[in-house]
Design a protein around this motif. Structure first.
Motif, short mmCIF file in Angstrom:
data_model
loop_
_atom_site.label_atom_id
_atom_site.label_comp_id
_atom_site.label_asym_id
_atom_site.label_seq_id
_atom_site.Cartn_x
_atom_site.Cartn_y
_atom_site.Cartn_z
N GLY A 35 51.51 32.64 50.26
CA GLY A 35 51.79 32.11 48.92
C GLY A 35 52.57 30.81 48.97
N PRO A 36 53.27 30.49 47.89
CA PRO A 36 53.46 31.33 46.71
C PRO A 36 52.21 31.40 45.84
N VAL A 37 51.89 32.62 45.41
CA VAL A 37 50.70 32.87 44.61
C VAL A 37 51.04 32.77 43.12
N HIS A 38 50.19 32.08 42.37
CA HIS A 38 50.41 32.01 40.93
C HIS A 38 50.24 33.41 40.33
N PRO A 39 51.11 33.80 39.39
CA PRO A 39 51.01 35.14 38.80
C PRO A 39 49.65 35.48 38.20
N GLN A 40 48.88 34.47 37.79
CA GLN A 40 47.58 34.79 37.21
C GLN A 40 46.63 35.44 38.22
N TYR A 41 46.95 35.32 39.52
CA TYR A 41 46.12 35.92 40.56
C TYR A 41 46.73 37.20 41.14
N LEU A 61 49.21 48.98 43.11
CA LEU A 61 49.71 48.18 44.23
C LEU A 61 49.39 46.69 44.10
N GLY A 62 48.91 46.27 42.94
CA GLY A 62 48.53 44.87 42.76
C GLY A 62 49.65 43.88 43.02
N TRP A 63 50.88 44.30 42.82
CA TRP A 63 52.06 43.45 43.08
C TRP A 63 52.04 42.87 44.49
N LEU A 64 51.51 43.62 45.44
CA LEU A 64 51.50 43.17 46.83
C LEU A 64 50.64 41.93 47.05
N ASP A 65 49.74 41.63 46.12
CA ASP A 65 48.88 40.45 46.26
C ASP A 65 49.68 39.15 46.19
N GLY A 66 50.92 39.21 45.73
CA GLY A 66 51.72 37.99 45.62
C GLY A 66 52.96 37.99 46.48
N MET A 67 53.13 38.97 47.35
CA MET A 67 54.41 39.13 48.06
C MET A 67 54.50 38.24 49.28
N ASP A 68 55.33 37.20 49.21
CA ASP A 68 55.66 36.44 50.42
C ASP A 68 57.00 35.73 50.34
N GLU A 69 57.84 36.08 49.34
CA GLU A 69 59.12 35.40 49.18
C GLU A 69 60.21 35.92 50.12
N LEU A 70 61.22 35.08 50.28
CA LEU A 70 62.47 35.49 50.92
C LEU A 70 63.22 36.46 50.01
N ASN A 116 63.68 39.56 52.18
CA ASN A 116 62.74 39.76 53.28
C ASN A 116 62.98 38.75 54.40
N LEU A 117 63.19 39.25 55.60
CA LEU A 117 63.53 38.41 56.74
C LEU A 117 62.62 38.72 57.92
N GLY A 118 62.13 37.66 58.54
CA GLY A 118 61.28 37.80 59.72
C GLY A 118 61.80 36.95 60.86
#
Length: 384
Positions: free
Chosen positions: A86-92, A101-110, A211-213
């Motif tokens: 992402g960051p993925v626009h909320p419309q997607y 589980l659709g929320w996971l389609d946009g998950m990549d933030e800190l 979220n930390l990697g």
């Protein structure tokens, strides 16, 4: 006195349309703010605000609930590599997708906020099977209103905005947020206010999914926190209870493990948790108040790098179980009409061994003379 930059008054397609007085004042303190809008693919239309504070920087996303996308100090990235890219626009992001589980389609933030009506696992109507509450709620996929950047004469930048979670006849709550950093600070501080805009009492939940990697997360990395009570979320997590605070390297097929806990704090309620690398010379600490966020969750997902190698340090008002379970166990906020619930959260980067050692010493001091209660199995009142 302060310099103000109201985003809605400037050309959102250009990173350079800052008012000259603001730009000049920021440079005096070694600060800068860049406003950009992304184009193409699922990122199209996403707006970003990037603050550069010496060798430390972070990016917030007004389009996505004022979450924090990533941060960086020198060459060290503070964040993670999500396969979502992402960051993925909320419309997607299909929040109403039947699986919940659709929320996971946009998950990549800190840092991504989970809430406000609900913040835990999906929940379905017992009679119809229809989705009642999707995973982690809606607030992270709502755009911010009235976004303003201010710079004080003392060299502190504040980004503020309001994110509204409203449905006619159902729910009317807003999140007013301020994200602050001072000149020379290797981190930032967040003050969130959950406001009940309705004429009757409303309930709310909040969880900060931090979220930390890599490179801080890696084989031999560990989390340090002042635990007073801990239990595994399920039997799978219980199997590795003895190593809950340490991490494996990327492992293909790893099945996530989650640990619920309460932490010790000082007399004011302030506490913190630390993720440090294996050599102990870099780390990230999370600061919060247990009177505002009484629960803490460690999420371990040390999967293969391609699948999202990450851990979550998650202060919360409740555990991320289905909403009805948390309500039954009296872990939902009750906010009177026009009342506000305040939350303070901070994130700091520790760039060397001395800094890591200092914050670790502070954390261990919070539990001096106290023994933690460690449950070897999931607890009925904590785990759904």
């Amino acid at each position: 006195m302060s310099n103000r930059w109201v985003l809605s008054e400037y050309d959102i397609t250009s990173p350079y349309q800052q008012p000259a007085p603001f730009l000049k004042a920021a440079k005096l303190h070694g600060l800068s703010v860049t406003h950009t809008r992304m184009f193409g693919g699922r990122r199209d239309g996403v707006e970003l605000l990037t603050v550069q504070n010496g060798d430390f920087s972070f990016t917030t996303i007004p389009t996505r609930g004022m979450g924090i996308h990533q941060a960086k100090c020198g060459e060290t990235r503070i964040g993670w590599d999500s396969p979502v890219e992402g960051p993925v626009h909320p419309q997607y992001v299909p929040l109403a997708e039947p699986s919940g589980l659709g929320w996971l389609d946009g998950m990549d933030e800190l840092i991504v906020r989970c809430g406000l009506e609900s913040n835990g696992a999906p929940e379905f109507d017992a009679e119809t099977g229809r989705l009642k509450y999707g995973l982690h709620g809606r607030i992270a996929n709502q755009p911010a209103e009235d976004v303003v950047v201010e710079l004080s004469d003392e060299g502190e930048i504040c980004i503020s905005g309001e994110v509204r979670e409203t449905r006619f006849l159902c729910y009317n709550v807003a999140l007013k947020t301020e994200i602050r950093t001072k000149s020379g600070e290797k981190g930032f501080r967040i003050r969130d206010r959950i406001v009940n805009r309705a004429a009757q009492e409303s309930t709310a939940q909040m969880l900060y999914h931090i979220n930390l990697g890599a490179p801080i997360l890696g084989e031999g990395a560990s989390v340090v926190c002042p635990v007073t009570q801990l239990c595994p979320r399920n039997d799978h997590a219980a199997k590795d209870l003895d190593t809950w605070s340490t991490y494996k390297g990327p492992t293909a097929g790893y099945d996530e493990q989650v640990y619920f806990m309460q932490l010790a704090a000082d007399a004011s309620g302030d506490t913190c948790a630390l993720l440090k690398n294996a050599s102990g010379d870099q780390g990230v600490s999370v600061h919060f108040n247990v009177k505002q966020l009484p629960y803490f969750i460690v999420w371990k997902n040390t999967a293969a790098e391609a699948d999202g190698y990450v851990t979550g340090l998650e202060p919360a008002t409740n555990f991320p179980n289905p909403r009805s379970f948390e309500e039954k166990n009296d872990r939902t906020l009750k906010i009177a009409p026009e009342a506000t619930y305040e939350i303070d959260l901070g994130l700091q980067f520790h760039a060397d061994a001395a800094s890591v050692e200092a914050i670790e010493s502070k954390i261990t001091g919070l539990t001096a003379g106290q023994d933690a209660t460690v449950h070897t199995t999931p607890q009925a009142a904590w785990c759904s």
